[in-house]
Design an enzyme around this catalytic site. Structure first.
Site, PDB file in Angstrom:
ATOM      1  N   ARG C  13       0.833  -1.212   0.000  1.00  0.00           N
ATOM      2  CA  ARG C  13       0.000   0.000   0.000  1.00  0.00           C
ATOM      3  C   ARG C  13       0.865   1.258   0.000  1.00  0.00           C
ATOM      4  NH1 ARG C  13      -5.064  -1.554  -1.507  1.00  0.00           N
ATOM      5  NH2 ARG C  13      -4.531  -3.746  -1.422  1.00  0.00           N
ATOM      6  N   ASP C 121     -19.952  -0.705   7.739  1.00  0.00           N
ATOM      7  CA  ASP C 121     -18.521  -0.582   7.475  1.00  0.00           C
ATOM      8  C   ASP C 121     -18.044   0.651   8.226  1.00  0.00           C
ATOM      9  OD1 ASP C 121     -16.638  -1.894   5.006  1.00  0.00           O
ATOM     10  OD2 ASP C 121     -15.916  -0.005   5.853  1.00  0.00           O
TER      11      ASP C 121
HETATM   12  C1  SAM Z   1     -11.726  -6.513   2.200  1.00  0.00           C
HETATM   13  S1  SAM Z   1     -13.144  -5.635   2.736  1.00  0.00           S
HETATM   14  C2  SAM Z   1     -14.229  -6.969   3.035  1.00  0.00           C
HETATM   15  C3  SAM Z   1     -15.513  -6.851   2.269  1.00  0.00           C
HETATM   16  C4  SAM Z   1     -16.406  -8.081   2.274  1.00  0.00           C
HETATM   17  N1  SAM Z   1     -16.787  -8.487   3.612  1.00  0.00           N
HETATM   18  C5  SAM Z   1     -15.714  -9.215   1.566  1.00  0.00           C
HETATM   19  O1  SAM Z   1     -15.293 -10.193   2.178  1.00  0.00           O
HETATM   20  O2  SAM Z   1     -15.596  -9.144   0.345  1.00  0.00           O
HETATM   21  C6  SAM Z   1     -12.598  -4.948   4.249  1.00  0.00           C
HETATM   22  C7  SAM Z   1     -13.474  -3.812   4.771  1.00  0.00           C
HETATM   23  O3  SAM Z   1     -13.270  -3.707   6.188  1.00  0.00           O
HETATM   24  C8  SAM Z   1     -13.572  -2.376   6.566  1.00  0.00           C
HETATM   25  N2  SAM Z   1     -13.058  -2.139   7.932  1.00  0.00           N
HETATM   26  C9  SAM Z   1     -11.768  -2.051   8.341  1.00  0.00           C
HETATM   27  N3  SAM Z   1     -11.697  -1.836   9.666  1.00  0.00           N
HETATM   28  C10 SAM Z   1     -12.979  -1.811  10.133  1.00  0.00           C
HETATM   29  C11 SAM Z   1     -13.557  -1.632  11.432  1.00  0.00           C
HETATM   30  N4  SAM Z   1     -12.799  -1.420  12.513  1.00  0.00           N
HETATM   31  N5  SAM Z   1     -14.905  -1.688  11.542  1.00  0.00           N
HETATM   32  C12 SAM Z   1     -15.679  -1.896  10.449  1.00  0.00           C
HETATM   33  N6  SAM Z   1     -15.181  -2.053   9.209  1.00  0.00           N
HETATM   34  C13 SAM Z   1     -13.848  -2.011   9.032  1.00  0.00           C
HETATM   35  C14 SAM Z   1     -12.904  -1.576   5.464  1.00  0.00           C
HETATM   36  O4  SAM Z   1     -13.440  -0.274   5.395  1.00  0.00           O
HETATM   37  C15 SAM Z   1     -13.189  -2.428   4.236  1.00  0.00           C
HETATM   38  O5  SAM Z   1     -14.323  -1.957   3.548  1.00  0.00           O
END
Ligand code: SAM
Lengths: 128, 205, 258
Positions: C13, C121
């Site tokens: 990143r 999210d």
């Molecule tokens: C890779 S995506 C996963 C999306 C979906 N669940 C999937 O498996 O395809 C990761 C997501 O986690 C969210 N995220 C990271 N830290 C978080 C937190 N503390 N609370 C809620 N969401 C979070 C990010 O904003 C991002 O959209």
């Protein structure tokens, strides 16, 4: 001749310990699977039931005694798989708890090559 | 369409005073109180006190988590005695809590590694695995030079294989020489040394 | 601070950001970041919350949902009580919309039950996109043309918008999974999808997240993690359950206290 290999699930958090048991057991034609702690062992058991368990006591998330107690309590075919507990913990409390939790044998580390294979053979009903 | 429309809202519930509810007779209330108590370090003493007599594993987990969130040397100190517990389940809970506060644990490490109880020294080795400090391999080496119980050395070697580098090799050889009759330790040291050499900068691309 | 996997992820990143900003070196990039040149701080944070996701990702879990989990849950419900499903993190909405479409397509009992789906999210930008519900080819790659026709309308060349009716069937809210004050108001769910997020957390945050997820499940409710994730590295609070299509976790059923 074309019999399935007997499978042993090693449950220990120390990677070198798992490696050690694996070498010994594979040399005697056992098939080996590994889990890092009791919870991972429960997951792996459900997918693919082994013939025997080798279980450490102190492990992250779920210790070996809690693991055996949890396993033995369930109404699954896997619940009665024989278990050999091998630990550095030599305390009477641990040995009693492991027995009560469903360990078939309890050995205190360290152990040599022959001990492990003797127990494995005995547990799996093979001539030693 | 049977899917519920997104106009639906649920009222927020309020949280009670955590320190008082930690001693409630209801495990659910104690669980909620322990969780809330982790928000504020002032609850450290109350958490440490109830930890000693909590018998519900789930509530105990929540207390451990709360102490791990507070993450001060004092909260680590409240957890450390449970490494000596007779109950494997409690030892595991304590160890996991300590793993989750590596910085706080640092302050007590040298003492834990010098503990008279070999089981405590063994578990202390494992705590170093999570401590990201460039000196961590050196602590382990110094420890390994003087540790006299083979099982404890084996635990240190396991961690060293993961976080150490080739500078640890002489210590490993000396350790192997001190315990010539322990087949596992000999094996562990050989594998650890192979790993450390393979990870050495020269052997990488 | 970082495991190997996370270190690699972080490195990649940072390299991306350096390339994007045209910085000449890490030090040069670091100076930009420090002075927040062109709002770099926010862009930097967004680069770290990976949100690549797509429809019908890990669909074996969706199969498990409709062949087993929901039937188990409906057996425990009072008549008329809604089934509640939570997708956290939902990123740009592919996951909760997938659940909605999958239920309509594959769950014969869908008409007999009220189903509430919530997507959450931490990142409000992705939630905005989720509510708009416009997706490109990549996000739809695992959907058949028939499904796309049925549940989407063409928005612009190469982009499709999910039907209004479906859009209104998923509620999106900003939630930080480690903030109990934000998770608790959502109440108890029957099934939670929490995929591909906990792997990025440190031990302490994972524990807190696991406890929050536990609280947000009804007793006997199910938790689905990403296929490379396992509760066995995170928390002993859940039971592991094996169904024909997937391994999922369950909040134990317990005798209610008082
Ligand atoms: C890779 S995506 C996963 C999306 C979906 N669940 C999937 O498996 O395809 C990761 C997501 O986690 C969210 N995220 C990271 N830290 C978080 C937190 N503390 N609370 C809620 N969401 C979070 C990010 O904003 C991002 O959209």
């Amino acid at each position: 001749m074309a019999e399935r290999k007997l499978r042993i699930l090693i449950v220990d958090d120390a990677s070198l310990v798992r490696h050690y048991y694996r070498q010994i057991l594979e040399a005697k034609c056992f098939e080996v699977e590994e889990a890092m702690n009791g919870l991972e062992a429960l997951e792996k058991l459900l997918v693919n039931a082994p013939d025997m368990l080798i279980v450490d006591v102190n492990m992250p998330q779920m210790d070996g005694i809690t693991f055996l107690r949890t396993l033995r309590r369930q109404a699954l075919p896997q619940s009665s798989i024989p278990a050999l507990v091998i630990s550095t913990e030599a305390g009477a409390q641990d040995i009693a708890a492991a027995r009560a939790g469903g360990a078939n044998f309890y050995l205190v580390k360290p152990l040599g090559w022959d001990v492990l294979t003797q127990y494995a053979a005995m547990f799996c009903g093979l001539p030693a | 369409m049977p899917l519920i429309k997104n106009t639906f809202h649920r009222p927020a519930s309020s949280s009670p005073d955590p320190a008082a509810a930690l001693t409630s007779v209801s495990p659910d209330e104690r669980w909620a109180a322990a969780r809330a108590a982790g928000d504020d370090p002032v609850n450290l003493a109350a958490l440490a006190q109830v930890l000693a007599r909590e018998s519900d594993t789930r509530v105990r987990e929540a207390i451990f988590t709360a102490l791990a969130r507070i993450a001060t040397p004092e909260s680590a100190l409240a957890v450390l005695p449970y490494l000596r517990s007779d109950d494997a389940n409690i030892r595991t809970g304590a160890l996991d809590a300590l793993r989750a506060m590596p910085e706080a644990v640092k302050a007590h490490l040298s003492q834990a590694l010098a503990d008279a109880d070999a089981d405590v020294r063994l578990l202390a080795c494992d705590l170093i695995r999570n401590i990201r400090d460039e000196d961590a391999p050196r602590w382990l080496c110094e420890f390994l030079e003087i540790e006299h119980v083979a099982n404890v050395c084996a635990a240190a070697v396991d961690v060293l294989a993961e976080i150490g580098d080739v500078q640890a090799l002489p210590t490993l050889w000396r350790c192997a020489a001190r315990f010539p009759n322990d087949p596992f330790l000999a094996f562990a040291i050989k594998v650890a040394a192979d790993r450390l050499r393979a990870n050495a900068p020269g052997s990488r691309v | 601070m970082f495991t190997e996997a996370r270190r690699y992820f972080v490195e990649r990143r940072v390299t991306d950001r350096i390339a994007e900003t045209g910085a000449t070196s890490f030090m040069n990039y670091f100076a930009r970041l420090r002075s927040d040149l062109d709002g770099e701080v926010e862009k930097f944070i967004n680069a770290f919350t990976v949100n690549e996701t797509y429809f019908y990702r890990e669909d074996y879990q969706l199969t498990c949902l409709t062949s087993d989990l929901l039937n188990e849950r409906t057996r425990m419900k009072r008549p008329g009580e809604a089934l509640r499903i939570w997708s956290i993190p939902c990123s740009t909405g592919e996951e909760p919309y997938s659940i909605a479409i999958w239920l309509l397509e594959n769950w014969p009992q869908v008409d007999a039950h009220d189903v509430e789906i919530i997507g959450s999210d931490i990142d409000t930008n992705v939630l905005k996109e989720a509510r708009t519900g416009i997706f490109g080819k990549r996000a739809l790659m695992r959907l058949t043309p028939k499904l796309i026709d049925k549940y989407f309308v063409g928005a612009e060349p190469g982009r499709w918008q999910i039907l209004d009716d479906l859009r209104q069937s998923v509620r999106f809210t900003a939630v930080n999974i480690v903030e109990r004050s934000e998770t608790r108001p959502l109440g108890a769910f029957d099934v939670i999808f929490c995929r591909n997020m906990l792997i990025y957390f440190d031990d302490s945050s994972r524990r807190v997240a696991a406890e929050n997820l536990y609280e947000n499940l009804s007793p006997g409710g199910y938790l689905c993690l990403g296929h490379t994730e396992s509760m066995s590295r995170i928390s002993p609070l859940f039971e592991v359950c094996r169904f024909p299509d997937a391994i999922v976790y369950r909040r134990p059923l317990e005798i209610s206290h008082g």
